[in-house]
Write a protein that holds these residues in place. Structure first.
Motif: not given
Length: 226
Positions: A85-103, A171-181
Motif C-alpha cells: 500500500f501507499g506511494g514510493t519514497f523518491g517518486i510519490t515523495y521527492k524533496s531534497p530535504q524534509g522534516k521528520l515530525v513526531p506525531a 479493507t477497500d481503502r488505500d493511501t497515496n503517501i509512502p510509508a516505511g517501518f
C-alpha cells in the motif's frame, strides 16, 4: 600487532614450523596463509567484513534516509517500505530535504493531531499499535502529511529488534503517501533526543542513494549494528 609486523613475523614462524615438521611450503601457500590472516584482521575491526559483501546486498529492497539536524542524530537510517500500500519514497515523495515530525498523539489512529500544522507537507513519525498501518497512513494523509514512518516503541515485544512487513489491512481503502517501518531502537532514540532538545522535528534527506558507497563507510547509528 600491525599488518606490516604480521607480514614479517608470519613467514618466519611458518619457516620454523616447516623445518621442525619436515614440511615444504611454497610461496603460494605462504600467500594463502597471509591472505587468511588479513581476512581475520579485517573482520575483527569491520562490522560488515568487507570481503564479498556488496552495498546492494545490504540495501535489498529497503530505503535509507539521513538525518541532517540535529547533529546528535546525524546518521543514516534504514526503512522497510510498506509491502502493498501507499506511494514510493523518491517518486510519490521527492524533496531534497524534509522534516521528520513526531506525531502527537503518537499512534496516529485518528485525524485529531495536536501538532497537525507541523505535520502538513512533512513526514510523520508514528508508533506502531492500536490500529492498522494503513489507517495510520490514511490519517496522516488526511491532514496533509506527505509520508509516514512507523516505529515500534514497546521494548518488551518479541519482534522489537526486527523490521516489520507493513501490509494492507484488506479493507477497500488505500493511501497515496509512502510509508516505511523504522527499527524500534532508532525510533525511540530519535523521539527521546528531539524531546530532550525541545525540537519539533528533525531535518532529513530521503531517500539516500547508497549504491556506490562501501558498506563500512555507511554512517550507521552506533547503537544499532545492521
Amino acid at each position: 600487532m600491525t599488518r606490516h609486523a604480521l607480514s614479517v613475523v608470519v613467514p618466519q614462524v611458518l619457516g620454523r614450523w616447516r623445518r621442525q615438521m619436515g614440511l615444504e611450503f611454497s610461496a603460494a601457500s605462504t600467500i594463502c596463509w597471509l591472505a587468511f590472516l588479513a581476512f581475520v584482521w579485517c573482520g575483527a575491526n569491520n562490522l560488515h567484513m568487507n570481503d564479498g559483501v556488496r552495498t546492494q546486498d545490504i540495501i535489498a529492497g529497503d530505503v535509507f534516509f539521513e538525518i541532517l539536524e540535529p547533529s546528535a542524530l546525524e546518521y543514516t537510517y534504514r526503512l522497510r517500505p510498506a509491502k502493498d500500500f501507499g506511494g514510493t519514497f523518491g517518486i510519490t515523495y521527492k524533496s531534497p530535504q524534509g522534516k521528520l515530525v513526531p506525531a502527537v498523539p503518537a499512534d496516529a489512529c485518528s485525524t485529531k493531531f495536536e501538532n497537525a500544522d507541523d505535520l502538513v507537507g512533512n513526514i510523520a513519525l508514528v508508533e506502531r499499535g492500536h490500529c492498522s498501518f494503513l489507517t495510520k497512513a490514511i490519517n496522516v494523509e488526511a491532514i496533509g502529511g506527505a509520508a509516514i514512518i512507523v516505529t515500534e516503541y514497546d521494548t518488551e515485544i518479541d519482534d522489537f529488534d526486527y523490521y516489520i512487513e507493513m501490509v494492507h489491512d484488506n479493507t477497500d481503502r488505500d493511501t497515496n503517501i509512502p510509508a516505511g517501518f523504522l527499527h524500534g531502537k532508532n525510533g525511540i532514540i530519535i523521539r527521546q533526543t528531539l524531546k530532550k532538545m525541545r525540537l519539533p522535528y528533525a531535518l532529513v534527506n530521503i531517500p539516500v542513494n547508497l549504491t556506490f558507497i562501501q558498506p563500512h563507510m555507511i554512517n550507521q547509528p552506533p547503537w544499532l549494528p545492521w
